[in-house]
Design a protein around this motif. Structure first.
Motif, PDB file in Angstrom:
ATOM      1  N   ASP A 108       0.867  -1.176   0.000  1.00 18.43           N
ATOM      2  CA  ASP A 108       0.000   0.000   0.000  1.00 18.43           C
ATOM      3  C   ASP A 108       0.908   1.231   0.000  1.00 18.43           C
ATOM      4  OD1 ASP A 108      -2.053   1.775   0.208  1.00 18.43           O
ATOM      5  OD2 ASP A 108      -3.001   0.799   1.923  1.00 18.43           O
ATOM      6  N   TYR A 109       1.388   1.582  -1.187  1.00 20.08           N
ATOM      7  CA  TYR A 109       2.446   2.574  -1.321  1.00 20.08           C
ATOM      8  C   TYR A 109       1.995   3.991  -1.007  1.00 20.08           C
ATOM      9  CZ  TYR A 109       4.751  -1.409  -3.367  1.00 20.08           C
ATOM     10  OH  TYR A 109       5.276  -2.651  -3.563  1.00 20.08           O
ATOM     11  N   LEU A 110       0.724   4.299  -1.195  1.00 18.96           N
ATOM     12  CA  LEU A 110       0.228   5.625  -0.829  1.00 18.96           C
ATOM     13  C   LEU A 110       0.395   5.836   0.682  1.00 18.96           C
ATOM     14  CD1 LEU A 110      -1.219   8.282  -1.448  1.00 18.96           C
ATOM     15  CD2 LEU A 110      -3.386   7.067  -1.110  1.00 18.96           C
ATOM     16  N   TYR A 111       0.021   4.837   1.467  1.00 13.06           N
ATOM     17  CA  TYR A 111       0.157   4.956   2.914  1.00 13.06           C
ATOM     18  C   TYR A 111       1.622   4.896   3.357  1.00 13.06           C
ATOM     19  CZ  TYR A 111      -4.823   4.965   3.641  1.00 13.06           C
ATOM     20  OH  TYR A 111      -6.139   5.325   3.641  1.00 13.06           O
ATOM     21  N   VAL A 112       2.466   4.226   2.592  1.00  8.90           N
ATOM     22  CA  VAL A 112       3.906   4.248   2.888  1.00  8.90           C
ATOM     23  C   VAL A 112       4.413   5.674   2.782  1.00  8.90           C
ATOM     24  CG1 VAL A 112       6.187   3.540   2.068  1.00  8.90           C
ATOM     25  CG2 VAL A 112       4.356   1.854   2.208  1.00  8.90           C
ATOM     26  N   VAL A 113       4.045   6.360   1.703  1.00  6.60           N
ATOM     27  CA  VAL A 113       4.493   7.739   1.498  1.00  6.60           C
ATOM     28  C   VAL A 113       3.938   8.653   2.583  1.00  6.60           C
ATOM     29  CG1 VAL A 113       4.351   9.715  -0.066  1.00  6.60           C
ATOM     30  CG2 VAL A 113       4.825   7.446  -0.981  1.00  6.60           C
ATOM     31  N   ILE A 114       2.656   8.534   2.873  1.00  2.31           N
ATOM     32  CA  ILE A 114       2.041   9.384   3.904  1.00  2.31           C
ATOM     33  C   ILE A 114       2.697   9.146   5.260  1.00  2.31           C
ATOM     34  CG2 ILE A 114      -0.091   9.797   5.204  1.00  2.31           C
ATOM     35  CD1 ILE A 114      -1.603   9.229   2.553  1.00  2.31           C
ATOM     36  N   THR A 115       2.921   7.887   5.605  1.00  3.80           N
ATOM     37  CA  THR A 115       3.528   7.561   6.893  1.00  3.80           C
ATOM     38  C   THR A 115       4.971   8.039   6.957  1.00  3.80           C
ATOM     39  OG1 THR A 115       2.077   5.632   6.975  1.00  3.80           O
ATOM     40  CG2 THR A 115       3.860   5.700   8.560  1.00  3.80           C
ATOM     41  N   LEU A 116       5.702   7.930   5.866  1.00  3.60           N
ATOM     42  CA  LEU A 116       7.068   8.445   5.841  1.00  3.60           C
ATOM     43  C   LEU A 116       7.103   9.970   5.990  1.00  3.60           C
ATOM     44  CD1 LEU A 116       8.773   6.226   3.123  1.00  3.60           C
ATOM     45  CD2 LEU A 116       9.293   6.307   5.579  1.00  3.60           C
ATOM     46  N   ILE A 117       6.119  10.659   5.412  1.00  7.65           N
ATOM     47  CA  ILE A 117       6.034  12.111   5.594  1.00  7.65           C
ATOM     48  C   ILE A 117       5.788  12.441   7.063  1.00  7.65           C
ATOM     49  CG2 ILE A 117       4.624  14.153   5.083  1.00  7.65           C
ATOM     50  CD1 ILE A 117       4.278  12.988   2.230  1.00  7.65           C
ATOM     51  N   VAL A 118       4.858  11.729   7.692  1.00  4.05           N
ATOM     52  CA  VAL A 118       4.588  11.953   9.121  1.00  4.05           C
ATOM     53  C   VAL A 118       5.842  11.687   9.953  1.00  4.05           C
ATOM     54  CG1 VAL A 118       3.277  11.079  11.105  1.00  4.05           C
ATOM     55  CG2 VAL A 118       2.117  11.491   8.934  1.00  4.05           C
ATOM     56  N   LEU A 119       6.517  10.583   9.666  1.00  5.25           N
ATOM     57  CA  LEU A 119       7.746  10.254  10.393  1.00  5.25           C
ATOM     58  C   LEU A 119       8.817  11.315  10.156  1.00  5.25           C
ATOM     59  CD1 LEU A 119       9.078   8.131  12.212  1.00  5.25           C
ATOM     60  CD2 LEU A 119       9.812   6.936  10.141  1.00  5.25           C
ATOM     61  N   GLY A 120       8.930  11.791   8.934  1.00  5.18           N
ATOM     62  CA  GLY A 120       9.901  12.837   8.626  1.00  5.18           C
ATOM     63  C   GLY A 120       9.614  14.136   9.361  1.00  5.18           C
TER      64      GLY A 120
END
Length: 132
Positions: A108-120
């Motif tokens: 689920d790559y959309l949520y990977v990107v969103i979660t990485l943004i939050v983590l960043g």
């Protein structure tokens, strides 16, 4: 395909259970560390009377990880308490990192990107040095 996925990889429910266990373990561990630090601190300084005439602020060594760790190695109660607080703060951050892995497994790559943004954003706000 679903049968292959469930046999060889962690299922979504397994990942959620793992994340839940990580959160519980993090909170319990940090609570125990704070409790141990509080017992050590009170056994050494419980009889002292605080001075309210001047504000002293955060003692040096309690505001950075190397200082906290050095105080833990020296068995200082305040530093052990501070380590417990750091562990408590780190617990949801580790949960976010686990979520990235879970979303990668689920592809689920959309949520990977969103979660990485939050983590960043969280890591930048903690380590960016922009706070006063």
């Amino acid at each position: 395909m679903k049968q292959f996925f469930s046999k060889h990889f962690l299922a979504d429910k397994d990942i959620q259970l793992l994340i839940g266990k990580q959160l519980r373990l993090g909170v319990i561990t940090s609570s125990l560390v704070v409790l141990i630090g509080g017992i050590i601190y009170l056994s050494r300084h419980g009889h002292e009377l605080p001075s309210y005439k001047e504000f002293t602020g955060v003692r040096e060594g309690l505001n950075n990880l190397p200082g906290i760790w050095q105080g833990v190695l020296d068995n200082k109660g305040m530093n052990i308490i501070q380590l417990g607080v750091v562990l408590l703060i780190a617990t949801p951050i580790i949960r976010i990192a686990f979520s990235v892995v879970a979303f990668l497994i689920e592809k689920d790559y959309l949520y990977v990107v969103i979660t990485l943004i939050v983590l960043g954003v969280i890591m930048f706000s903690m380590l960016g040095g922009l706070a006063g």
